[in-house]
Motif scaffolding. Structure first.
Motif, mmCIF file in Angstrom:
data_model
loop_
_atom_site.group_PDB
_atom_site.id
_atom_site.type_symbol
_atom_site.label_atom_id
_atom_site.label_comp_id
_atom_site.label_asym_id
_atom_site.label_seq_id
_atom_site.Cartn_x
_atom_site.Cartn_y
_atom_site.Cartn_z
ATOM 1 N N GLN A 114 0.838 -1.184 0.000
ATOM 2 C CA GLN A 114 0.000 0.000 0.000
ATOM 3 C C GLN A 114 0.881 1.245 0.000
ATOM 4 O O GLN A 114 1.988 1.230 0.549
ATOM 5 N N PRO A 115 0.410 2.332 -0.621
ATOM 6 C CA PRO A 115 1.240 3.535 -0.646
ATOM 7 C C PRO A 115 1.385 4.138 0.740
ATOM 8 O O PRO A 115 0.566 3.915 1.634
ATOM 9 N N ASP A 116 2.460 4.884 0.899
ATOM 10 C CA ASP A 116 2.632 5.645 2.132
ATOM 11 C C ASP A 116 1.642 6.801 2.146
ATOM 12 O O ASP A 116 1.248 7.317 1.090
ATOM 13 N N PRO A 117 1.230 7.255 3.323
ATOM 14 C CA PRO A 117 0.240 8.349 3.372
ATOM 15 C C PRO A 117 0.825 9.642 2.829
ATOM 16 O O PRO A 117 2.032 9.903 2.959
ATOM 17 N N PRO A 118 -0.005 10.476 2.213
ATOM 18 C CA PRO A 118 0.455 11.792 1.742
ATOM 19 C C PRO A 118 0.912 12.651 2.926
ATOM 20 O O PRO A 118 0.533 12.428 4.080
ATOM 21 N N THR A 119 1.733 13.629 2.620
ATOM 22 C CA THR A 119 2.280 14.525 3.636
ATOM 23 C C THR A 119 2.140 15.964 3.184
ATOM 24 O O THR A 119 1.697 16.246 2.073
ATOM 25 N N ASP A 120 2.540 16.882 4.060
ATOM 26 C CA ASP A 120 2.636 18.318 3.745
ATOM 27 C C ASP A 120 1.324 18.881 3.232
ATOM 28 O O ASP A 120 1.255 19.550 2.194
ATOM 29 N N LEU A 121 0.225 18.641 3.948
ATOM 30 C CA LEU A 121 -1.064 19.206 3.539
ATOM 31 C C LEU A 121 -1.042 20.715 3.766
ATOM 32 O O LEU A 121 -0.663 21.189 4.838
ATOM 33 N N GLU A 122 -1.426 21.449 2.703
ATOM 34 C CA GLU A 122 -1.457 22.906 2.763
ATOM 35 C C GLU A 122 -2.802 23.409 2.269
ATOM 36 O O GLU A 122 -3.399 22.828 1.355
ATOM 37 N N LEU A 123 -3.262 24.497 2.884
ATOM 38 C CA LEU A 123 -4.503 25.153 2.470
ATOM 39 C C LEU A 123 -4.143 26.492 1.845
ATOM 40 O O LEU A 123 -3.557 27.355 2.505
ATOM 41 N N THR A 124 -4.466 26.644 0.583
ATOM 42 C CA THR A 124 -4.157 27.880 -0.135
ATOM 43 C C THR A 124 -5.420 28.390 -0.809
ATOM 44 O O THR A 124 -6.457 27.725 -0.796
ATOM 45 N N ASP A 125 -5.296 29.592 -1.399
ATOM 46 C CA ASP A 125 -6.419 30.221 -2.098
ATOM 47 C C ASP A 125 -7.670 30.207 -1.210
ATOM 48 O O ASP A 125 -8.749 29.768 -1.611
ATOM 49 N N GLN A 126 -7.491 30.685 0.000
ATOM 50 C CA GLN A 126 -8.550 30.616 0.990
ATOM 51 C C GLN A 126 -9.601 31.691 0.706
ATOM 52 O O GLN A 126 -9.295 32.887 0.703
ATOM 53 N N ARG A 127 -10.812 31.233 0.467
ATOM 54 C CA ARG A 127 -11.904 32.144 0.170
ATOM 55 C C ARG A 127 -13.072 31.870 1.121
ATOM 56 O O ARG A 127 -13.020 30.977 1.972
ATOM 57 N N GLU A 128 -14.154 32.662 0.942
ATOM 58 C CA GLU A 128 -15.276 32.590 1.872
ATOM 59 C C GLU A 128 -15.884 31.198 1.901
ATOM 60 O O GLU A 128 -16.156 30.651 2.962
ATOM 61 N N HIS A 129 -16.065 30.609 0.739
ATOM 62 C CA HIS A 129 -16.734 29.312 0.681
ATOM 63 C C HIS A 129 -15.934 28.293 -0.121
ATOM 64 O O HIS A 129 -16.521 27.345 -0.670
ATOM 65 N N SER A 130 -14.632 28.455 -0.227
ATOM 66 C CA SER A 130 -13.813 27.470 -0.927
ATOM 67 C C SER A 130 -12.377 27.590 -0.444
ATOM 68 O O SER A 130 -11.981 28.615 0.133
ATOM 69 N N VAL A 131 -11.628 26.537 -0.669
ATOM 70 C CA VAL A 131 -10.219 26.513 -0.312
ATOM 71 C C VAL A 131 -9.543 25.513 -1.236
ATOM 72 O O VAL A 131 -10.190 24.596 -1.771
ATOM 73 N N GLN A 132 -8.268 25.699 -1.445
ATOM 74 C CA GLN A 132 -7.503 24.761 -2.264
ATOM 75 C C GLN A 132 -6.580 23.958 -1.365
ATOM 76 O O GLN A 132 -5.818 24.524 -0.586
ATOM 77 N N LEU A 133 -6.673 22.639 -1.476
ATOM 78 C CA LEU A 133 -5.866 21.722 -0.661
ATOM 79 C C LEU A 133 -4.785 21.119 -1.538
ATOM 80 O O LEU A 133 -5.071 20.605 -2.627
ATOM 81 N N THR A 134 -3.539 21.211 -1.090
ATOM 82 C CA THR A 134 -2.420 20.602 -1.800
ATOM 83 C C THR A 134 -1.699 19.666 -0.843
ATOM 84 O O THR A 134 -1.753 19.830 0.377
ATOM 85 N N TRP A 135 -1.008 18.690 -1.419
ATOM 86 C CA TRP A 135 -0.288 17.699 -0.619
ATOM 87 C C TRP A 135 0.850 17.117 -1.438
ATOM 88 O O TRP A 135 0.941 17.312 -2.652
ATOM 89 N N THR A 136 1.730 16.417 -0.734
ATOM 90 C CA THR A 136 2.840 15.718 -1.387
ATOM 91 C C THR A 136 2.593 14.221 -1.274
ATOM 92 O O THR A 136 2.384 13.717 -0.163
ATOM 93 N N PRO A 137 2.565 13.493 -2.405
ATOM 94 C CA PRO A 137 2.283 12.056 -2.325
ATOM 95 C C PRO A 137 3.388 11.325 -1.574
ATOM 96 O O PRO A 137 4.562 11.713 -1.596
ATOM 97 N N GLY A 138 3.000 10.247 -0.894
ATOM 98 C CA GLY A 138 3.973 9.362 -0.275
ATOM 99 C C GLY A 138 4.539 8.391 -1.294
ATOM 100 O O GLY A 138 4.188 8.414 -2.482
#
Length: 1180
Positions: free
Chosen positions: A627-651
């Protein structure tokens, strides 16, 4: 050096070389005026000032202009009006000033001269440059006799080319008789003037085909000079040799040649020649006296003999030194460069738009060396000769306009000239009044990457010139640190951030009105490769994989380019490019190198590189997928009133590619500890745009899925809280249900905590009776999904709304739902019920509708109950007042009644209606059976039909035989009485199959047919005595006994018996036909005393009486007798004659006895030997 050397150097360096540099300017873009507005002409395209034409082609002189109204065009030639219409060879293109001159049959020289185009309309005249038309020329080489040149080895040599003067100048090159370029090097090279220079001559230079070629590029013609012969002498006396070894003046003096350039151009490529005559060939270097060579703008050519300077500026003036040096000494030469420049623009005149009563100024600033002279013209007429205009004056070379009036539009020309050239600039002054308009397309979307520069355009036009004001989301934008507003009104954001995204508005305003335009800015996330490719060491013949996963803005779609050593990948099927990887199969040594991945979007790019090293193959451990390793480095960017962008680094994928990422969220406010699946994205993506609900405390986590399974969840992201909001969704599934005659129930689906959008969620339930002047009755409830309204009148329409409310206020006004209060049973039965019988199974019913006021609800329809034996209910929906009754039974009596019904139930029934159905055809007879009675009889039995459908009149019985091939025989019919239920059929064929058909009948006809089959009993007597009267029995009874088992067994026994008898007879026959030789000899007496038959002359005992054939192999004389003197044991008498062969024991018994058998069989039919035929007859 000696005095002679110093004198020579002084002579060569005595005069400074003056170089003219032409400084070329550019015109500032004129103010663009929409073409739907009145305006003077503007020249948009024209031919170059120096226009060299090809004499073989028509002359095309371009002149295009725009204006409103569209301008007309005229030409001057050499300063005089050129009447195009009078010259049949000249035409002008429609709606254009471009002139085409047909020179077929004419000499091009006749049209050489200086041309100028004038574009005119009612608002002014614009002028083109003076266009000098000259014919290209490629003259022939002047005839001259080329004498051989004799030169001593080691001396310098110049082979002069002196090409004919062409227009433009030709390109010079040297070749031999085989059209091969002559080799050039530091010793032998071509100068800029085309001559071929030898620093010192070698014996290899001895040849007779030095040919100078001149290529004229305009006409693409090549001229050839007569070949030059060079003879090199290899003589060197003692004096010369000593001078060479001592480096004396004879060899040590360097002869220097440099080209005397008359002009070079600023911003062009310019070269200086430095040719040195010396042996051995020297090294050459360049420098600038009292300075450095211009950085990045110089290069060396012709083996360092030529210095080339590009984009020449005034600072390039000065002294340049070329230095030649070898082991015998050195020499140098200085070239003095004096810069001169044709006029160039500092500030070209620009179009001027003025409203009536406004003021303005036209400027014309140019420079050059020497200083250019500036003059002004109006509509092509020198300003001092034009009509006087009190609103115009000239100060310091500028034209100042004040208090202009409508109708004073014109085109002004500024001419700046010196001895090296001129500049001509047109600028119109247009006087008009025009409200503002925005020329930038509306709702244009600009996209930039975060931290980059954003430029938002707001091109506008108006007269007076409009003022531009910028707004973002309704708030004014001020020129400052965050925003920069340029003079052309472009809004600049130097470092764009996601918060800068949004709607921008630019408003153009002047005294005549306002005009606004909306522009949108989208700030995108940058494209980033997640991991560097990494150094790879791969075994030969194995597989190399480079991963190039990228994090990017979800609205951008990056492409991928792979390079190997900064070149394209080899065209090899082993290189497989995936969506985010490069795989090299069956790796080889030549695959080693630097691999680069470039990920491009329309806005940015990122790249990563890695080295691949190939080593010898060694045993590799098996690949284990996990099984893959869990993703890391979760970041929240482009933060708006009713939306957000989630980015991560794959394991780590653990040897199995990731197929997708699962994103989950936890609402720690409403459902803490519960993780809910939110969305899935492709395994190639590392970012997701998430739409959020208000008033939720979000945590996010990501899981990766590969072929093996899901990874462990990533660590949760930081908490992201969304603010409460008034914007609540509608409560859905609102219904109004009438539960009793005096109440109704209002139901809806409750909102979830995720949908509450804020604290204090409640429901405002409102209702009122429809079409009645009545106020709304409202009630606010919490934590419920229904409410019962009591005291309502029976079945009345109501309007109902259910609105969500929280502490921040009510949600949007919901839609009105229409419903009814409860129903009660109908009170009136239908009347005037009528029945019309159409046939035995269908009847038509009609009735009068009940009054709607008595229904006490929604009339769903009418129910009918025809009752023959058991009740049967038929429903007619809606307001129907007639219908058909299907499926009735013929010859039956029915009782019918009708009642209305609604959602509550059934009303009272109508009075009963009795009707009868007529007779019909009966149903099929029941239980048809066929029984085998005896050899030629069958009994057919049946039961009466279940459904008589009338009075039975009888039965119709049909039957027919079926033979062994399933073919049907003749059909017989019998009419039977209605009370009969069986019949015996006699005189049938035994052992025969029959098919029977039976129908019941009424006066309406025959009912459905039933069928059955039966077989008569087989004749057993035929089986016991097959030989007695067999033929007759088979003929009369027509029984096929060939298929019976007993008959097949009997035939097999007979055949076996016959075979045994044949074998016995054959054995016995062979034994009886063999006789001893002695008996044969006794029986065969002397032929002289044997009586002979008179008819055939043969021995009576052995003659063949049937065919008179001699014995096989005998040699009988032609008269049929045997010679008397033959031996008594002659073989003629025993069947083989003279040709017979004895057996190994000396006997011929076999031949004799065999022949005897044959003679007996053929000649004596009464022989006692049994034959197979006789044996068969005896048995029978």
């Amino acid at each position: 050096h000696s005095a002679m050397d110093r004198k020579r150097s002084c002579t060569l360096c005595g005069g400074a070389v003056m170089l003219l540099l032409l400084l070329l300017g550019h015109m500032i873009n004129a103010l663009e005026v929409p073409l739907d507005l009145p305006q003077p002409p503007t020249i948009t395209h024209q031919s170059p000032k120096d226009y060299i034409i090809d004499p073989r082609e028509n002359i095309i002189i371009h002149c295009e202009a725009k204006g409103k109204p569209h301008p007309s065009f005229t030409w001057t030639r050499n300063g005089i009006h050129f009447d195009v219409e009078k010259d049949s060879k000249v035409i002008m293109k429609p709606n254009s000033g471009t002139m085409v001159i047909d020179i077929s049959g004419e000499k091009a020289e006749a049209y050489e001269g200086v041309y100028q185009c004038i574009a005119r309309n009612e608002h002014g005249s614009a002028l083109s440059n003076n266009i000098v038309i000259r014919q290209s020329r490629s003259p022939l080489w002047s005839k001259e006799k080329s004498e051989p040149i004799t030169v001593q080895r080691g001396m310098s040599l110049v082979l002069q080319c002196r090409p004919p003067a062409g227009l433009p100048p030709p390109i010079i090159f040297w070749m031999d008789n085989n059209f091969q370029r002559l080799p050039q090097n530091s010793r032998v090279s071509q100068a800029l003037n085309g001559d071929l220079y030898f620093s010192n001559v070698l014996m290899d230079d001895n040849r007779n085909d030095y040919i100078c070629y001149a290529r004229f590029p305009h006409t693409q013609t090549i001229q050839q000079k007569q070949p030059i012969t060079v003879n090199v002498l290899d003589t060197m006396n003692d004096t010369v040799l000593a001078a060479f070894l001592n480096g004396s003046d004879f060899w040590g003096a360097m002869s220097i040649f440099y080209s005397d350039w008359e002009r070079i151009r600023i911003n062009s490529s310019n070269m200086f020649d430095f040719i040195v005559f010396f042996s051995p060939t020297p090294d050459i270097s360049w420098s600038k006296v009292n300075g450095d060579l211009p950085s990045g703008r110089f290069s060396f050519h012709s083996f360092q003999k030529t210095l080339k300077i590009t984009e020449v500026t005034e600072a390039d003036g000065g002294d340049y030194r070329c230095l030649a040096k070898n082991r015998l000494g050195s020499n140098h030469h200085n070239i003095t460069v004096v810069v001169r420049a044709a006029p160039f623009w500092i500030s070209a005149p620009q179009n001027l738009i003025l409203a009536p009563k406004e003021s303005g100024m036209l400027t014309c600033r140019a420079d050059g060396n020497p200083k250019p002279k500036v003059t002004w013209s109006v509509n092509g007429i020198p300003i001092e000769n034009s009509h006087k205009d009190p609103s115009r004056k000239i100060e310091n070379g500028n034209i100042i306009l004040s208090d202009v009036q409508t109708g004073s539009s014109a085109v002004y020309q500024c001419n700046a000239s010196n001895e090296y050239g001129y500049l001509l600039g047109n600028a119109f002054v247009s006087v008009l009044a025009e409200p503002p308009r925005v020329l930038t397309p509306p709702n244009h979307v600009y996209s930039v990457i975060t931290n980059s520069r954003a430029l938002l355009d707001c091109a506008s036009f108006g007269s007076p010139l409009p003022k531009i004001t910028w707004f973002k989301d309704g708030q004014s934008v001020v020129d400052g640190d965050l925003y920069i507003i340029h003079k052309n009104n472009t809004l600049e954001i130097n470092v764009a951030q996601p918060v800068n995204s949004g709607k921008y508005t630019c408003i153009a305003s002047n005294s005549l009105g306002n005009k606004e335009n909306h522009i949108y800015l989208e700030v995108k996330e940058p494209t980033r490769i997640l991991r560097q490719l990494g150094y790879k060491v791969i075994q030969r013949n194995s597989m190399a994989v480079f991963e190039c996963k990228v994090k990017h803005d979800p609205t951008l779609f990056p492409s991928m380019i792979w390079l190997k050593d900064n070149m394209e990948l080899p065209d090899d099927s082993r290189f497989e490019v995936g969506s985010d990887s490069l795989t090299i199969h069956d790796v080889r040594e030549d695959d080693e190198g630097n691999y680069t991945c470039i990920r491009n979007t329309t806005l940015d790019q990122d790249s990563a590189s890695a080295m691949l090293t190939v080593v010898e193959a060694t045993p590799t451990p098996p690949i284990i997928m996990e099984q893959p390793d869990p993703p890391t480095d979760l970041e929240l960017t482009d933060q708006r009133e009713h939306s957000v962008q989630l980015t991560w680094t794959p394991g780590d994928e653990n040897n199995s590619p990731i197929q997708l990422f699962l994103i989950q969220y936890e609402d720690s406010l409403h459902e803490p500890g519960v993780w809910v699946n939110m969305t899935e994205v492709s395994g190639t993506r590392t970012t997701a745009h998430l739409e959020l609900s208000p008033y939720v405390y979000y945590f996010f986590r990501v899981l990766a899925l590969n072929e093996v399974g899901l990874s462990e969840p990533s660590s949760p992201s930081r908490q992201y809280r969304t603010n409460p909001a008034r914007e609540l969704p509608y409560p859905s599934d609102v219904e109004v249900i009438g539960t009793s005659p005096d109440s109704m129930t209002i139901t809806w689906r409750e909102l979830t905590g995720l949908e509450s959008n804020g604290p204090g969620l409640q429901y405002k339930v409102s209702w009122r009776q429809k079409d009645v002047d009545q106020q709304w009755t409202s009630l606010t409830l919490a934590n419920v999904s229904l409410y019962v309204v009591t005291g309502t009148p029976t079945f009345m329409p109501y309007e109902v709304t259910v609105q969500a409310v929280n502490d921040y206020g009510p949600g949007p006004r919901p839609e009105v739902v229409l419903g009814y209060s409860g129903e009660d049973l109908p009170t009136v039965a239908p009347e005037n019920v009528k029945v019309s019988v159409l046939n035995g199974t269908v009847a038509e019913v009609s009735w009068d509708a009940v009054p709607l006021s008595t229904v006490q609800g929604r009339l769903n329809g009418y129910k009918q109950d025809p009752e023959p034996e058991k009740p049967q209910e038929l429903i007619f929906h809606g307001n129907e007042m007639e219908g058909l009754l299907f499926g009735l039974h013929p010859y039956s009596q029915y009782t019918l009644y009708i009642r209305a019904f609604n959602g509550k139930g059934d009303g009272p029934t109508s009075s009963n209606q009795i009707f009868e159905t007529p007779e019909g055809v009966p149903g099929p007879p029941a239980d048809l059976k066929v029984q085998n009675l005896n050899l030629d009889s069958l009994v057919v039995k049946w039961a009466p039909p279940v459904e008589y459908n009338g009075h039975l009149t009888g039965y119709l019985l049909k039957y027919q035989p079926i033979n062994t091939t399933d073919e049907l025989g003749p059909l017989k019919e019998l009419l039977l009485a209605a009370n009969e239920t069986s019949i015996t059929l006699d005189n049938l064929k035994h052992s025969t199959r029959y098919k029977f058909y039976l129908n019941a009948k009424t006066i309406k006809g025959s009912g459905p047919t039933v069928t059955e089959e039966g077989i008569t009993i087989m004749d057993e007597a035929l089986i016991r005595h097959p030989a007695v009267e067999a033929g007759k029995a088979m003929t009369s009874k027509q029984v096929d006994i060939a298929t019976q088992g007993w008959f097949i067994g009997l035939m097999c026994a007979i055949a076996l018996l016959i075979l045994v008898l044949l074998i016995v007879c054959f054995i016995k026959r062979n034994k009886g036909g063999k006789y001893p030789v002695k008996e044969k000899e006794d029986a065969h007496q002397d032929p002289e005393i044997q009586p002979m038959k008179e008819d055939d002359g043969t021995f009576g005992e052995y003659s063949d009486t049937e065919d008179h054939k001699p014995l096989k192999g005998s040699r009988t004389p032609s008269n049929g007798t045997v010679k008397k003197d033959d031996s008594d044991d002659s073989l003629v008498d025993y069947g083989e004659g003279g040709d017979g062969q004895f057996n190994e024991d000396g006997s011929f018994i076999g031949q004799y006895s065999g022949k005897k058998e044959k003679d007996t069989a053929e000649g004596n039919e009464s022989s006692e030997a049994p034959s197979p035929v006789n044996a068969m007859n005896s048995f029978v």
